[in-house]
Design a protein around this motif. Structure first.
Motif, short mmCIF file in Angstrom:
data_model
loop_
_atom_site.label_atom_id
_atom_site.label_comp_id
_atom_site.label_asym_id
_atom_site.label_seq_id
_atom_site.Cartn_x
_atom_site.Cartn_y
_atom_site.Cartn_z
N PRO A 107 0.81 -1.22 0.00
CA PRO A 107 0.00 0.00 0.00
C PRO A 107 0.85 1.27 0.00
O PRO A 107 1.92 1.34 0.60
CB PRO A 107 -0.80 -0.13 1.30
N GLY A 108 0.34 2.26 -0.70
CA GLY A 108 0.93 3.59 -0.68
C GLY A 108 2.25 3.71 -1.41
O GLY A 108 3.00 4.67 -1.16
N THR A 109 2.56 2.78 -2.29
CA THR A 109 3.85 2.82 -2.99
C THR A 109 3.64 3.00 -4.49
O THR A 109 2.61 2.64 -5.05
CB THR A 109 4.65 1.53 -2.77
N SER A 110 4.64 3.58 -5.13
CA SER A 110 4.69 3.67 -6.58
C SER A 110 6.15 3.73 -6.99
O SER A 110 7.03 4.00 -6.17
CB SER A 110 3.93 4.91 -7.08
N ILE A 111 6.41 3.46 -8.25
CA ILE A 111 7.77 3.53 -8.78
C ILE A 111 7.76 4.39 -10.04
O ILE A 111 6.74 4.53 -10.71
CB ILE A 111 8.34 2.14 -9.12
N ILE A 112 8.92 4.96 -10.35
CA ILE A 112 9.10 5.72 -11.58
C ILE A 112 10.10 4.98 -12.43
O ILE A 112 11.21 4.67 -11.99
CB ILE A 112 9.58 7.15 -11.29
N VAL A 113 9.71 4.65 -13.66
CA VAL A 113 10.55 3.85 -14.55
C VAL A 113 10.65 4.51 -15.92
O VAL A 113 9.76 5.27 -16.33
CB VAL A 113 10.00 2.41 -14.69
N THR A 114 11.73 4.20 -16.61
CA THR A 114 11.96 4.70 -17.97
C THR A 114 11.78 3.56 -18.96
O THR A 114 12.27 2.45 -18.74
CB THR A 114 13.38 5.28 -18.11
N ALA A 115 11.10 3.84 -20.07
CA ALA A 115 10.91 2.84 -21.12
C ALA A 115 12.24 2.60 -21.84
O ALA A 115 12.79 3.51 -22.47
CB ALA A 115 9.86 3.30 -22.12
N THR A 116 12.76 1.38 -21.74
CA THR A 116 14.03 1.04 -22.37
C THR A 116 13.95 -0.21 -23.23
O THR A 116 14.93 -0.59 -23.86
CB THR A 116 15.13 0.82 -21.32
N ASN A 117 12.78 -0.89 -23.24
CA ASN A 117 12.73 -2.18 -23.93
C ASN A 117 11.33 -2.48 -24.45
O ASN A 117 10.36 -1.78 -24.14
CB ASN A 117 13.20 -3.30 -23.00
N PHE A 118 11.25 -3.56 -25.21
CA PHE A 118 10.02 -3.99 -25.88
C PHE A 118 9.67 -5.40 -25.43
O PHE A 118 10.53 -6.28 -25.39
CB PHE A 118 10.26 -3.96 -27.39
N CYS A 119 8.41 -5.59 -25.06
CA CYS A 119 7.91 -6.92 -24.77
C CYS A 119 7.18 -7.42 -26.01
O CYS A 119 6.10 -6.93 -26.34
CB CYS A 119 6.98 -6.90 -23.56
N ALA A 120 7.77 -8.37 -26.70
CA ALA A 120 7.23 -8.83 -27.98
C ALA A 120 5.95 -9.63 -27.78
O ALA A 120 5.82 -10.37 -26.81
CB ALA A 120 8.26 -9.68 -28.71
N PRO A 121 4.99 -9.49 -28.70
CA PRO A 121 3.76 -10.29 -28.61
C PRO A 121 4.03 -11.75 -28.89
O PRO A 121 5.01 -12.10 -29.55
CB PRO A 121 2.86 -9.67 -29.68
N ASN A 122 3.16 -12.59 -28.38
CA ASN A 122 3.22 -14.03 -28.65
C ASN A 122 1.87 -14.46 -29.18
O ASN A 122 0.95 -14.74 -28.41
CB ASN A 122 3.58 -14.81 -27.38
N TYR A 123 1.74 -14.47 -30.49
CA TYR A 123 0.44 -14.72 -31.10
C TYR A 123 0.03 -16.19 -31.06
O TYR A 123 -1.03 -16.55 -31.55
CB TYR A 123 0.43 -14.19 -32.53
N GLY A 124 0.87 -17.02 -30.45
CA GLY A 124 0.48 -18.39 -30.23
C GLY A 124 -0.52 -18.53 -29.10
O GLY A 124 -1.11 -19.60 -28.90
N PHE A 125 -0.71 -17.45 -28.34
CA PHE A 125 -1.66 -17.42 -27.23
C PHE A 125 -2.57 -16.22 -27.38
O PHE A 125 -2.15 -15.16 -27.87
CB PHE A 125 -0.93 -17.35 -25.88
N PRO A 126 -3.81 -16.32 -26.94
CA PRO A 126 -4.70 -15.16 -26.96
C PRO A 126 -4.24 -14.12 -25.95
O PRO A 126 -3.52 -14.43 -25.00
CB PRO A 126 -6.07 -15.73 -26.60
N ALA A 127 -4.68 -12.88 -26.16
CA ALA A 127 -4.24 -11.78 -25.30
C ALA A 127 -4.67 -11.95 -23.85
O ALA A 127 -4.03 -11.40 -22.95
CB ALA A 127 -4.77 -10.45 -25.85
N ASP A 128 -5.73 -12.71 -23.61
CA ASP A 128 -6.21 -12.89 -22.25
C ASP A 128 -5.79 -14.23 -21.65
O ASP A 128 -6.26 -14.61 -20.59
CB ASP A 128 -7.74 -12.78 -22.20
N ALA A 129 -4.87 -14.93 -22.32
CA ALA A 129 -4.45 -16.24 -21.81
C ALA A 129 -3.06 -16.59 -22.30
O ALA A 129 -2.88 -17.49 -23.11
CB ALA A 129 -5.45 -17.32 -22.22
N GLY A 130 -2.07 -15.88 -21.83
CA GLY A 130 -0.70 -16.19 -22.18
C GLY A 130 -0.03 -15.17 -23.07
O GLY A 130 1.18 -14.97 -22.98
N GLY A 131 -0.79 -14.51 -23.94
CA GLY A 131 -0.22 -13.48 -24.79
C GLY A 131 -0.25 -12.13 -24.12
O GLY A 131 -0.92 -11.19 -24.58
N ARG A 132 0.46 -12.00 -23.04
CA ARG A 132 0.38 -10.81 -22.19
C ARG A 132 0.74 -9.53 -22.93
O ARG A 132 0.19 -8.47 -22.63
CB ARG A 132 1.30 -10.98 -20.99
#
Length: 265
Positions: A107-132
């Protein structure tokens, strides 16, 4: 850690190439500031990866190289395709907090982060079940050191809220010159304000301003013979602000060197 979480963590290691060269997680601090207000909170999800070797220094899809030496440390994030914008988002900063899970959130926490990378899609799984990281998911992949600032690691795939904020950096913009001969590549890092860059121009002492093209991430390139000339840069961020640094690199510059210019206020 359960076998399932181990497999998830290892899978993310192959998907991402985030740096693990620093064990600390801190918000970026500097005297740089901007009057632009943070964006509204939005909903997303977050997972983490645990580095196999803390000595790894792979910078990820934005091309920043050794993130510890670059000043980013482990306060970084890999973004899903719906957010990555083919690399334009590289350098942008986000505030992230854990929500809707009283069991795992800190509770009551947050972080500040910089975008440095890409999380590639995995179309072998649906977006709601493994294809995060499949569209339309707004997904964040954090180093475990960052994830544990807002949630207990056992949480795994967590609901979060995030918002875009201005980046705060120490020192000026950094220009790392790569390439060979008449091919010049410039990595622009340590960008305050909006954080992400949309246009770059370069100028030698005997040339006018020449537009550079985005090679990948925040690496910009041009085919021009600018050797034996001091180099100036004009950089425009995604909020439309432009800053010009004159004669950043001296006439004697060479490939592989890094030079510091002005910074966004």
């Amino acid at each position: 850690m359960s076998a399932k979480l181990v497999i998830q963590a290892l899978t993310l290691l192959f998907t991402l190439s985030l740096s693990s060269s620093s064990s600390s997680v801190t918000a970026h601090s500097s005297s740089s500031s901007s009057s632009t207000s943070p964006s509204e909170w939005r909903s997303g999800r977050a997972t983490y990866y645990a580095a196999a070797d803390p000595r790894d220094a792979v910078g990820g899809a934005c091309g920043y190289g050794d993130l510890r030496k670059g000043g980013y440390g482990m306060a970084t994030v890999g973004l899903s395709e719906a957010m990555f914008e083919r690399g334009q988002i590289c350098g942008a900063c986000f505030e992230v907090r854990c929500v809707d899970d009283l069991r795992w959130c800190i509770p009551g926490t947050s972080i500040i982060v910089t975008a440095t990378n890409f999380c590639a899609p995995n179309y072998g799984f649906p977006a709601d079940a493994g294809g995060r990281c499949n569209p339309p998911n707004k997904h964040f992949v954090l180093p475990i050191e960052a994830f544990e600032k807002i949630a207990i690691w056992k949480a795994g795939n967590m609901p979060i809220q995030y918002r875009r904020i201005n980046c705060r950096k120490e020192g000026g913009l950094r220009f790392t010159i790569g390439g060979s001969g008449i091919f010049i590549s410039v990595l622009i890092s340590n960008v305050a304000g909006a954080g992400d860059i949309v246009a770059v121009k370069i100028k030698g002492s005997i040339t006018g301003w020449l537009p550079m093209g985005r090679n990948w991430g925040q690496n910009w390139h041009i085919n021009a013979d600018l050797r034996n000339q001091p180099l100036s840069f004009e950089v425009t961020s995604s909020d439309g602000r432009t800053i010009t640094s004159y004669s950043v690199a001296p006439k004697s510059w060479s490939f592989g060197q890094t030079f510091e210019g002005k910074q966004f206020d």
